[in-house]
Design an enzyme around this catalytic site. Structure first.
Site, PDB file in Angstrom:
ATOM      1  CB  CYS A 155      -1.058   0.099   1.260  1.00  0.00           C
ATOM      2  SG  CYS A 155      -1.577   1.436   1.150  1.00  0.00           S
ATOM      3  CB  CYS A 176      -0.618   2.735   4.420  1.00  0.00           C
ATOM      4  SG  CYS A 176      -2.119   2.185   3.929  1.00  0.00           S
ATOM      5  CG  ASP A 177       3.574   1.133   4.255  1.00  0.00           C
ATOM      6  OD1 ASP A 177       2.449   2.163   5.349  1.00  0.00           O
ATOM      7  OD2 ASP A 177       3.814  -0.355   4.048  1.00  0.00           O
TER       8      ASP A 177
END
Length: 560
Positions: free
Chosen positions: A374, A377-378
């Site tokens: 992701c 997200c990261d």
């Protein structure tokens, strides 16, 4: 407020305030005349005047031309930038002029660093210090906002306590493009890790909760569930072995929670088992097409779903995976990864999909240690670091786009000559000098012991091998349905999905399915929510018609 504008009374107040300093403090001011002109000059004048008011305060003025190493070390990307340091860098940043109301924020930061006291409660200090993921706080302010300094100082307290946290004050009117990017329409607005935001001035416990939600959603949900239990807002009990539930729901995404809500409202005895709450929804930063909630964050929407479903009687077991579902005495048994065995008269299977793996050496071992799925997200974790993206579709190019805001270089690896992504996405990305495209190439292995250190790839044309020196790799090669546990129970289609009828029933009486795990072609949140509701209503009719539950007309009239 340059020194020339300080009257004697104000000057005396500042001197008295700075007399509480214990350790020396360095102010680093980064300026670039051609970029910021008058704001840089105003900030320099302000800090030069301030530095004369205490012998424990020094000012260093740095420029990209004369001090390129310092600009790189402190990752300065906009000017003027002011840092407040003692013996080390605490991650305290001011971007823009710190006059007006924000002059107080500078003084507070100086005193905190000099006295080595955050000013927060000891218990909260410990919680902040325990945050083990990188956190970037950006507090957007205006110099006329009386509430903004409170939020700026709170963010700086967090940065002071934890070296993994950087906290920036950003003067919104000077950095309009950045403010627009983060949809700043009111101040203060605190952006956490470039993905979530907190509106208004909040106390430190509220900021900690928001940070925890952003960096450790599972721990946040455990803490939040305990709070709702204490307040009587959560009606959840633990799933029990040896008990026969009316309906057992497998999964924790939108379809599963919608099914749980509708089944509970029919006064059914409902159990739910899931490896985690959220499904694919938790990997989505912002959702524009959920009716009535435009621009809602994925975690926020998931939280609303969960709170709503858990306000009704529900038995839950989280953190385990269903390994097999089988028929048993006219009902079903579900076996879990922790050795559990749970019985129900009907099952609604909503286990969703999971990211496809490459199946190459060291992949599983390095997932979560540099191999990720992701980028939304990261991506902030790879600020200034080289990364790779594997794939050639829309998700791969979207990941590259997200990563370009942070990574120093992005390698795009695709096993075909042509991309399947939309042409508009491809055009935006492929000519960026920071993107290096490798086609047709295939990943051979991941390199690294405890962390990813590189990716070995080879050309499908001439077999040439090379190693990409990257610190992160994002796999954007699709999703596969989580149907292994029911493959002996129902016949799956070629994609491994569960075929369902229009009412969410399957070929097996009493077994229903909803969401991304089914053959319904449109994989959308709204579709999953509708399918989950439909599956619960259909399962209810099945249970009534088979004599397993008694219809209650008063509920149907009140709760339809």
């Amino acid at each position: 407020m340059p020194q020339a504008l300080w009257n004697e009374e104000t000057k005396e107040q500042i001197v008295e305030l700075l007399s509480d300093m214990i350790e020396p403090v360095r102010l680093l001011l980064f300026v670039e005349g051609e970029i910021c002109g008058e704001p840089c000059q105003s900030q320099q004048t302000l800090l030069e005047g301030l530095a004369t008011l205490s012998d424990k305060l020094t000012l260093e003025v740095l420029t990209p031309e004369e001090h390129p190493e310092a600009v790189e070390t402190y990752a300065i990307e906009r000017f003027p930038a002011t840092l407040v340091l003692a013996e080390r860098d605490h991650g305290i940043r001011f971007f823009g002029v710190t006059g007006g109301q924000e002059f107080a924020s500078v003084l507070q930061a100086i005193l905190m660093v000099s006295t080595a006291r955050s000013g927060l409660e000891t218990d909260l200090e410990g919680l902040i210090q325990d945050v083990d993921q990188p956190v970037h706080l950006q507090v957007f302010v205006t110099l006329t906002c009386p509430y903004c300094p409170r939020m700026v100082h709170t963010a700086h307290q967090f940065a002071y306590l934890n070296d993994r946290i950087q906290a920036d004050m950003i003067e919104a009117s000077q950095f309009l493009e950045l403010a627009q990017e983060y949809q700043v329409e009111g101040v203060p607005r605190t952006v956490i890790n470039e993905t979530t935001a907190l509106e208004g001035a909040h106390p430190a416990p509220a900021l900690y909760t928001a940070v925890l939600q952003a960096v450790d959603p599972d721990e946040y949900r455990r803490m939040e569930a305990a709070m709702r239990d204490a307040e009587g807002l959560r009606n959840v009990r633990r799933l029990e072995e040896g008990h026969i539930y009316d309906i057992l729901i497998v999964g924790g995404g939108p379809a599963a929670l919608s099914a749980a809500l509708y089944a509970a409202r029919k006064s059914l005895d409902v159990g739910l088992v899931a490896e985690k709450m959220g499904g694919q929804l938790t990997y989505t930063a912002e959702i524009e097409n959920y009716l009535g909630l435009p621009g809602v964050g994925g975690n926020e929407l998931m939280e609303r779903f969960q709170f709503h479903a858990e306000s009704y009687p529900l038995a839950e077991l989280l953190g385990v995976r269903v390994t097999e579902v089988e028929e048993s005495h006219g009902g079903f048994l579900a076996y879990t990864s922790d050795g559990g065995e749970f019985a129900a008269n009907a099952v609604i299977y909503c286990a969703g999909k999971e990211y496809v793996r490459l199946g190459v050496p060291n992949e599983e071992r390095l997932i979560g240690r540099g191999v990720a799925f992701c980028a939304t997200c990261d991506a902030p974790l790879y600020r200034g670091r080289p990364v790779a993206v594997v794939g050639g579709g829309n998700s791969a190019f979207t990941a590259v786009r997200d990563l370009l805001s942070f990574a120093s270089q992005v390698h795009l690896v695709h096993r075909r000559d042509v991309f399947t992504a939309d042409a508009s996405l491809v055009e935006k990305i492929k000519d960026d000098p920071r993107v290096q495209v490798h086609t047709p190439y295939q990943v051979l292995s991941f390199i690294g012991d405890n962390r990813l250190a590189g990716v070995e790839i080879h050309s499908l044309q001439d077999g040439q091998r090379e190693v990409l020196d990257v610190e992160g790799t994002f796999l954007e090669i699709g999703l596969s349905p989580n149907t292994k546990s029911v493959q002996a129970l129902v016949e799956l289609n070629e994609q491994g999905e569960i075929p369902v009828e229009n009412d969410a029933s399957t070929e097996l009486p009493g077994f229903f399915a909803a969401g991304d795990v089914t053959n319904v072609p449109q994989k959308q949140i709204s579709v999953a929510v509708g399918q989950g509701a439909l599956a619960a209503l259909t399962a209810y009719e099945y249970l009534v018609e088979s004599g397993r539950v008694t219809r209650r007309p008063e509920l149907e009239a009140e709760w339809a």
